[in-house]
Design an enzyme around this catalytic site. Structure first.
Site, PDB file in Angstrom:
ATOM      1  N   SER A 217       0.829  -1.196   0.000  1.00  0.00           N
ATOM      2  CA  SER A 217       0.000   0.000   0.000  1.00  0.00           C
ATOM      3  C   SER A 217       0.871   1.256   0.000  1.00  0.00           C
ATOM      4  O   SER A 217       1.736   1.414  -0.850  1.00  0.00           O
ATOM      5  CB  SER A 217      -0.969  -0.040   1.186  1.00  0.00           C
ATOM      6  OG  SER A 217      -1.991   0.917   1.039  1.00  0.00           O
TER       7      SER A 217
ATOM      8  N   ASP B  49      -5.501  -3.377  -2.540  1.00  0.00           N
ATOM      9  CA  ASP B  49      -4.492  -3.195  -1.489  1.00  0.00           C
ATOM     10  C   ASP B  49      -3.968  -4.529  -0.948  1.00  0.00           C
ATOM     11  O   ASP B  49      -4.737  -5.404  -0.554  1.00  0.00           O
ATOM     12  CB  ASP B  49      -5.131  -2.396  -0.357  1.00  0.00           C
ATOM     13  CG  ASP B  49      -4.115  -1.810   0.607  1.00  0.00           C
ATOM     14  OD1 ASP B  49      -3.281  -2.568   1.112  1.00  0.00           O
ATOM     15  OD2 ASP B  49      -4.172  -0.596   0.863  1.00  0.00           O
TER      16      ASP B  49
END
Length: 341
Positions: A40, A153
């Site tokens: 991320s 993510d």
């Protein structure tokens, strides 16, 4: 001789800016960052560092105020609140077109393949696509489609990707966990912000939250036009059927911070909106997963950034978070180097 470090940068939304402070402290102490794995925002900061553009990126994000952040928000109501094209377009301008195999150090970005329900490691190919996929926070940024795979993510499965660096043969593995529930004494430095612009930012986030559950029939362009009109003032949001309820203070005697005298400080906790609810749930999951990753592959040095220091979408707090990251890294490394870790 400089110690070679395998650096692991975890996921945590806006708290990922703390990674910049950690990297700066490591370099100031003479550590040699020899490889990076990130998830991320950790993948974004790590990728930009590996491309040699971290200074330019820091200068850009520290120049952003509330209004600048609002201008970077390209609203979407398809599988995410924000397209992310403006933000990652700016990152592309800073970094340029580069493949992972051409970076100055080995790099891994971790994403999640929803279609096949598995973890994906990007260790070659387009750096920009790897960062964008790894940072596609569910409900906030739209997913990345790659063939028949829907990528989001990496924090869904691996918020602290230690395994990719285990075979790096570096002197130290240093992991930065952005979802720590410890170190409650840390607070963000105070940097003044214009209250009117902050009101607009909070208004926008509530607006996005109010539309996560369905898509308007008039299409995205009409939504964006409404948003642009709205940002000209701080009047109540016409998209909301009714105001969001105020956040109520709750008291958790174990989790709540305490004053110097030991008394519990009452703080406002709990989700303020649907967007908050989804992402607080996501962060609770990441906290648990990170603990499992740390237990399975304990790093030599673990730098813990408290989850509570800011909300996941407070991307206008870059200066504060960079300072905090450097402070926590400094104190953690002091203990390690003194042999008290």
């Amino acid at each position: 001789m400089k110690k070679r470090v395998a650096l692991v940068l975890g996921s945590g939304g806006a708290r990922g800016y703390a990674h910049i402070g950690v990297i700066e402290e490591l370099e100031a102490r003479g550590y040699n960052i020899a490889c990076i794995a990130g998830c991320s925002m950790g993948a974004v900061v790590g990728g930009i560092y590996a491309a040699g553009k971290l200074k330019a990126y820091r200068e850009w994000i520290e120049s952003l105020d509330y209004l600048d952040v609002l201008r970077l928000v390209d609203v979407s109501f398809r599988l995410g609140a924000i397209r992310g094209e403006k933000v990652f377009g700016q990152i592309r301008e800073i970094v340029g077109e580069i493949n992972i195999e051409d970076l100055r150090i080995p790099y891994t970005a971790v994403a999640t393949d929803l279609t096949n329900q598995q973890e994906i490691w990007f260790q070659e190919g387009c750096l920009h696509q790897a960062m964008r996929a790894s940072a596609a926070i569910p409900s906030l940024f739209t997913p990345v489609m790659q063939g028949n795979r829907m990528l989001v993510d990496g924090g869904l499965l691996n918020p602290l990707p230690i395994v990719p660096v285990v075979s790096s043969h570096c002197d130290l593995i240093i992991a930065v966990n952005l979802n720590s529930t410890t170190n409650k004494h840390y607070q963000l430095p105070v940097i003044e912000r214009a209250p009117a612009l902050k009101g607009r930012f909070d208004l926008l986030m509530n607006s996005l939250s109010s539309r996560l559950s369905f898509r308007r029939k008039n299409g995205d362009d009409h939504e964006i036009a409404l948003l642009d009109e709205q940002l000209g003032s701080v009047t109540p949001n016409p998209w909301l059927d009714q105001p969001l309820p105020p956040r109520k203070p709750t008291l958790d005697s174990q989790a709540a911070p305490r004053s110097a005298s030991g008394s519990v400080v009452v703080d406002t906790v709990g989700p303020a909106s649907l967007l908050d609810l989804i992402n607080q749930s996501f962060e609770v999951m990441q906290t648990s997963l990170a603990q499992y990753k740390i237990a399975g592959y304990p790093p030599d040095i673990l730098i813990n950034v408290p989850r509570r220091v800011c909300r996941f979408f407070e991307f206008y707090k870059a200066p504060e978070l960079i300072q905090l990251g450097r402070q926590i890294a400094r104190e953690t490394l002091d203990k390690y180097e003194a042999g008290t870790h």
